[in-house]
Design a protein around this motif. Sequence first.
Motif, PDB file in Angstrom:
ATOM      1  N   LEU A 112       0.949  -1.061   0.101  1.00  0.00           N
ATOM      2  CA  LEU A 112       0.088  -0.129  -0.108  1.00  0.00           C
ATOM      3  C   LEU A 112       0.924   1.179  -0.016  1.00  0.00           C
ATOM      4  O   LEU A 112       1.715   1.366   0.705  1.00  0.00           O
ATOM      5  CB  LEU A 112      -0.858   0.223   1.186  1.00  0.00           C
ATOM      6  N   PRO A 113       0.533   2.233  -0.767  1.00  0.00           N
ATOM      7  CA  PRO A 113       1.700   3.241  -1.006  1.00  0.00           C
ATOM      8  C   PRO A 113       1.186   4.471  -0.068  1.00  0.00           C
ATOM      9  O   PRO A 113       0.248   5.003  -0.313  1.00  0.00           O
ATOM     10  CB  PRO A 113       1.078   3.912  -2.409  1.00  0.00           C
ATOM     11  N   SER A 114       2.012   4.620   0.831  1.00  0.00           N
ATOM     12  CA  SER A 114       1.821   5.770   1.877  1.00  0.00           C
ATOM     13  C   SER A 114       2.545   7.052   1.444  1.00  0.00           C
ATOM     14  O   SER A 114       3.140   6.976   0.533  1.00  0.00           O
ATOM     15  CB  SER A 114       2.557   5.238   3.198  1.00  0.00           C
ATOM     16  N   ALA A 115       2.427   7.938   2.331  1.00  0.00           N
ATOM     17  CA  ALA A 115       2.820   9.382   1.953  1.00  0.00           C
ATOM     18  C   ALA A 115       4.191   9.873   2.475  1.00  0.00           C
ATOM     19  O   ALA A 115       4.381   9.052   3.782  1.00  0.00           O
ATOM     20  CB  ALA A 115       1.664  10.451   2.309  1.00  0.00           C
ATOM     21  N   SER A 116       5.094  10.473   2.013  1.00  0.00           N
ATOM     22  CA  SER A 116       6.173  10.683   2.306  1.00  0.00           C
ATOM     23  C   SER A 116       6.214  11.891   3.458  1.00  0.00           C
ATOM     24  O   SER A 116       4.865  12.413   3.790  1.00  0.00           O
ATOM     25  CB  SER A 116       7.329  10.925   1.427  1.00  0.00           C
ATOM     26  N   PHE A 117       7.059  12.202   4.257  1.00  0.00           N
ATOM     27  CA  PHE A 117       7.063  13.204   5.192  1.00  0.00           C
ATOM     28  C   PHE A 117       6.308  14.496   4.602  1.00  0.00           C
ATOM     29  O   PHE A 117       5.807  15.391   5.136  1.00  0.00           O
ATOM     30  CB  PHE A 117       8.481  13.450   5.702  1.00  0.00           C
ATOM     31  N   ALA A 118       6.628  14.676   3.225  1.00  0.00           N
ATOM     32  CA  ALA A 118       6.026  16.031   2.617  1.00  0.00           C
ATOM     33  C   ALA A 118       4.710  15.962   2.353  1.00  0.00           C
ATOM     34  O   ALA A 118       4.176  16.850   2.024  1.00  0.00           O
ATOM     35  CB  ALA A 118       7.094  16.211   1.426  1.00  0.00           C
ATOM     36  N   GLU A 119       4.120  14.679   2.379  1.00  0.00           N
ATOM     37  CA  GLU A 119       2.809  14.553   1.773  1.00  0.00           C
ATOM     38  C   GLU A 119       2.076  14.247   2.848  1.00  0.00           C
ATOM     39  O   GLU A 119       0.661  14.056   2.454  1.00  0.00           O
ATOM     40  CB  GLU A 119       2.854  13.428   0.832  1.00  0.00           C
ATOM     41  N   CYS A 120       2.323  14.325   4.186  1.00  0.00           N
ATOM     42  CA  CYS A 120       1.370  14.028   5.189  1.00  0.00           C
ATOM     43  C   CYS A 120       1.863  14.787   6.398  1.00  0.00           C
ATOM     44  O   CYS A 120       3.021  15.246   6.445  1.00  0.00           O
ATOM     45  CB  CYS A 120       1.242  12.370   5.481  1.00  0.00           C
ATOM     46  N   GLY A 121       0.936  14.678   7.547  1.00  0.00           N
ATOM     47  CA  GLY A 121       1.483  15.336   8.933  1.00  0.00           C
ATOM     48  C   GLY A 121       1.794  14.235   9.883  1.00  0.00           C
ATOM     49  O   GLY A 121       1.315  12.962   9.583  1.00  0.00           O
ATOM     50  N   GLY A 122       2.453  14.572  10.806  1.00  0.00           N
ATOM     51  CA  GLY A 122       2.709  13.654  11.773  1.00  0.00           C
ATOM     52  C   GLY A 122       3.586  14.203  12.844  1.00  0.00           C
ATOM     53  O   GLY A 122       4.137  15.399  13.027  1.00  0.00           O
ATOM     54  N   THR A 123       3.866  13.185  13.769  1.00  0.00           N
ATOM     55  CA  THR A 123       4.882  13.792  15.057  1.00  0.00           C
ATOM     56  C   THR A 123       5.952  12.760  15.010  1.00  0.00           C
ATOM     57  O   THR A 123       5.762  11.587  14.933  1.00  0.00           O
ATOM     58  CB  THR A 123       3.851  13.743  16.236  1.00  0.00           C
ATOM     59  N   LEU A 124       6.975  13.428  15.158  1.00  0.00           N
ATOM     60  CA  LEU A 124       8.317  12.684  15.446  1.00  0.00           C
ATOM     61  C   LEU A 124       8.895  12.954  16.891  1.00  0.00           C
ATOM     62  O   LEU A 124       8.661  13.888  17.201  1.00  0.00           O
ATOM     63  CB  LEU A 124       9.339  12.793  14.382  1.00  0.00           C
ATOM     64  N   VAL A 125       9.418  11.972  17.621  1.00  0.00           N
ATOM     65  CA  VAL A 125      10.076  12.285  18.962  1.00  0.00           C
ATOM     66  C   VAL A 125      11.643  12.329  18.523  1.00  0.00           C
ATOM     67  O   VAL A 125      12.057  11.195  18.481  1.00  0.00           O
ATOM     68  CB  VAL A 125       9.569  11.412  19.928  1.00  0.00           C
ATOM     69  N   SER A 126      12.064  13.213  18.906  1.00  0.00           N
ATOM     70  CA  SER A 126      13.492  13.246  18.861  1.00  0.00           C
ATOM     71  C   SER A 126      14.530  12.648  19.890  1.00  0.00           C
ATOM     72  O   SER A 126      13.940  12.250  20.974  1.00  0.00           O
ATOM     73  CB  SER A 126      14.181  15.073  18.652  1.00  0.00           C
ATOM     74  N   THR A 127      15.774  12.292  19.675  1.00  0.00           N
ATOM     75  CA  THR A 127      16.257  11.735  20.854  1.00  0.00           C
ATOM     76  C   THR A 127      16.501  12.698  22.176  1.00  0.00           C
ATOM     77  O   THR A 127      16.985  11.771  23.096  1.00  0.00           O
ATOM     78  CB  THR A 127      17.896  11.429  20.306  1.00  0.00           C
ATOM     79  N   GLU A 128      16.267  13.778  21.925  1.00  0.00           N
ATOM     80  CA  GLU A 128      16.069  14.569  23.150  1.00  0.00           C
ATOM     81  C   GLU A 128      14.840  14.375  23.959  1.00  0.00           C
ATOM     82  O   GLU A 128      14.500  14.967  25.074  1.00  0.00           O
ATOM     83  CB  GLU A 128      16.289  16.138  22.688  1.00  0.00           C
ATOM     84  N   GLY A 129      13.884  13.737  23.203  1.00  0.00           N
ATOM     85  CA  GLY A 129      12.580  13.503  23.874  1.00  0.00           C
ATOM     86  C   GLY A 129      11.421  14.648  23.519  1.00  0.00           C
ATOM     87  O   GLY A 129      10.840  14.875  24.142  1.00  0.00           O
ATOM     88  N   ARG A 130      11.943  15.240  22.364  1.00  0.00           N
ATOM     89  CA  ARG A 130      11.077  16.464  22.136  1.00  0.00           C
ATOM     90  C   ARG A 130      10.043  16.025  20.767  1.00  0.00           C
ATOM     91  O   ARG A 130      10.561  15.658  19.802  1.00  0.00           O
ATOM     92  CB  ARG A 130      12.012  17.545  21.419  1.00  0.00           C
TER      93      ARG A 130
END
Lengths: 170, 904
Positions: free
Chosen positions: B607-625
């Motif tokens: 199933l073709p998903s959207a890349s980071f430019a084509e959808c919104g989302g949340t990432l948690v950095s190594t700092e925990g942000r």
Amino acid sequence: MFGILRTLWLTFLHLGHRRVTVGYPETRPALPPRYRGRIILSRDPDGLERCVACNLCAVACPVDCISLQKAEQDGRWYPDYFRINFSRCIFCGFCEEACPTYAIQLTPDFEMSEYVRPNLVYEKEDLLISGTGKYPDYSFYRVSGVKIPGKDKGEAEREQPPVDLHSLLP
Amino acid sequence: MATIHIDGRPCPARPGENLLQACLEAGADLPYFCWHPELGSVGACRQCAVRQYSGPDDRTGRIVMACMTPATDGAILSIDDAEAREFRASVVEWLMTNHPHDCPVCAEGGECHLQDMTVMTGHAVRRYRFTKRTHRNQDLGPFVNHEMNRCIACYRCVRFYRDYAGGEDLAAFATHNDVYFGRHADGALENGFSGNLVEICPTGVFTDKPFSAVYSRKWDLRGAPSVCTHCAVGCNTIVNARQDSTRRVLNRYHDAVNRYFLCDRGRFGHGFTAAPSRLRAPLARIDGRPTPVPVQDALRRFQMMAQDGPVVGIGSSRASLESNFALRALAGPARFSTGMAEPEHGLARLVADLLRASPARNPTLHDMESADAVLILGENVTVTAPRAGLALRQAVRQAAFDIADAARIPRWMDAAVRTLGAEACSPLFVATPGPTDLDPIARATYRAAPDDIARLGFAIAHGIDPTAPDVPDLPEDAARLAADIAATLRAAARPLIVAGTQYGTAALPQAAAAIAAALAAHNSAAALSLILPDCDSMGLALMDGLSLDAVRALARDGGIGTLVVMENDLTRRLDPAALDALLAAVPHLVVIDHTATPLSARADLVLPSASFAECGGTLVSTEGRAQRFLQVLFPDPPLQAGWRWARDLAQAADPGTAPVWQDLDDIVAAIAAEIPSLAPIGRAAPDAAYRLDGARLRSEPPRISGRTAVRANISVRDRPPPAAPDTPLAPTMEGAYGPAIPGALVPYYQAPGWNSVQSLNRFQQEIGGPMRGGDAGVRLLDGARQDETPRPRSAYATAIPAPFVPRAGEILLLPEPRLFGTEELSTLSPPIAARVEAAALRIADDGGATPTIALRLNGQRVVLPVIRDPALPPGIALCPPHMALRAFAAPAWAIVQPHGDDTP
């Protein structure tokens, strides 16, 4: 009463005047070269495309009917596609004013009627003419500092030869 | 707070800053070139001249360079003064004498600081009628274009490249008008931060080469705030797009994280979004061949699959929290895997636990810059977290700042501070098996196997706090070094310990945590930074799930009917035999990914998903942000975000209980409600209902061009703007925009009169300070710190590893990632791919002279070129992961095959 008579008088007076309306297309008007009609893209005196895809015409266009994409070959910029949607164009001439290379020019041709709007979308092939248009002598790349085939660094107008970095002389 | 008077207007100023900063903060238009908020002042360009008066009675005053004059309380100056204006106009006229007639064919045009400043000073007509100096350009590699004619000799490039980023292959040559900035010869710029020259250069000398190939003017680019996905630092970026394709990535200022700079992997790694390997339609395996099928068909197929047994979901550390969570909801928390194999899986959880439990601070990147003693314990930070490496490079300057402070020289007085502190370096200790880019500025380096480095770490902890466990049998040189480091860290005001999971051993982060805990007992400013490998590793660690090894065990027991893999190429995580065994034990494999991978080639349904430019989302950095990235492109169906696919699959399998999230905010709320450790993520950015001045924010500049022509070749009819339910940014030029825009929602930087990236000054509360609209993201790991309750002092780890012993006939392969080539997605980007060097093995000098070495690992035989490094300890080899051995990512003993033995 006087007003009505005056109007009648003036109307009949015009019967003797020479006709201003001409029969088009049998009689064609003589339009000055700076008339703002159909837009063309011209070529420089060397016969190469003048348009450098700087996007200034597109941004100057008040109805946003110009769209293009920059491409590059050997240092020369040119439009990969150049599209004017004449069904939106208001022939204001801002694009011609904005053009830093005299590439885009308005011509005295206004005979562009079409039955369907998509036919009024002109691509680069439709716009590009083989001549220089109104400005026969100007060539942007002779003035610009970029290097293109046939013109090395320092060979443009009013340019010194490239600096020799191995020399310490001032 | 001091007050200065600019043209009779009283303005607040911070004591200690310079007049230029004060003027810009006060909203005044004062032109400048050589000053940069992060590089300080050198007074080279003479452009920011103002008239300063010594007091209210002074009618004459004098011309000063604003960037070189400290702002003092009550200072009176005039920007508008006639002589100062004339001075500035003549300076810009001089700078422009040799500037070529290039603007139409210059990629900087429209976002050029030189254009802005020329307009600002009113220089409209060139009076200079003589010849112009010209230069030959250099080929600076796949990232940066060079056009030296345009140079105004502000020296910013070399000050950034050499002084700030530690590069050595860019320099100033020649004299007076002829000054030339380039390399000694053509060739790619070696420093990993060369892309920043594009933003640093105030004119068009250095421009973005990949962007030039798909060029658009700044006013034509739609922008959206994004977060870099190529390492775990979580640098904030702006993604620019036009006509359904991403065009470039720019830095987005975040006060505490990346500030003004990005690494080249982040800046040029976005090319994978347009790679030919992108998946565009659902593919089902029909007669053994992947065949495009309609979405309904694909979902029906999944419905059939789901009836064959339990669905197990494998998440990914490169997918957003939302995608992972939706998959977790599809499979159920007990059958959700983090997609990480051991030891990575355990290490990610360990790092999260250590950071939460440690009494030491968990520093932001900006905090790391102000550390006055740094210990790097077994992590090549400059490649695993490049931007953090750049921050550590700045930390070394703390000693110079202390000297400057003592001499009462302001820190922004760059040349003076650097000259004064040329000999003074804050202590930086680098303990790694192999060489790192930070070695030249380190006070001491320690080359050893990871276990020995961990032992050194525990010895340091013991040296600081004798109650920490002692390390038996430490070699004398290591003991001496440990004592030296312990003493230095104890003496430091803001010590920082950096470690990570690169070498796959828990001992290194534990040792680092032990040192930090020992320091924190005496010093509340002690900091501990631990580095994870991927952009969402920390998010997955907080979400938790099974490891891949647990999934393999489940498959062996026949407990998997359908395996759904979300944006994870398992061929990079499991060696071929293990993967074959896993897939053989699973009846159905479904892969949701944006890019075709070797795994997706084996799937029953893709199933073709959207890349980071084509959808919104949340990432948690190594700092925990936790940080939100928003969509800039609105692809046509069937492309959709990974979490929407997982939701649709869940609805297809079981319409009764499946989640019904409609937009991003729904699923973010669901995550926050279900996973306590991720509860604050809703605050990472304003939600889609955010309005500024009653309107949505615009993501396109108001002067975007060609709206009625760009699609006219397809249809002359107007198309309504795409629906954008996931983002508060309207996908058009209509909407609100202003300096008070929240830092998490900046689509581009522009202010009246300031069209270049320098307009950022208008968006900050103070130069180099937080954004006016608030900084992006929310920190997840320091909940305890915020309520000011003292954290429990972590008990010291007691599992001190035994000394490393080389084995005869075997060698310990250690993963040594590279800036370019070992990260999965960026390597698909053409400019990055052009910089990838062939895999090679770095081994200790074994006295051999053969150019290659043959190894056997897990039944695979591989022949690799070798680099013999006398400084490397014997018995180990540094090998780039995922290159020659695709699944290699964790330390492993490999059998060295003698030459001539070609047993496969």
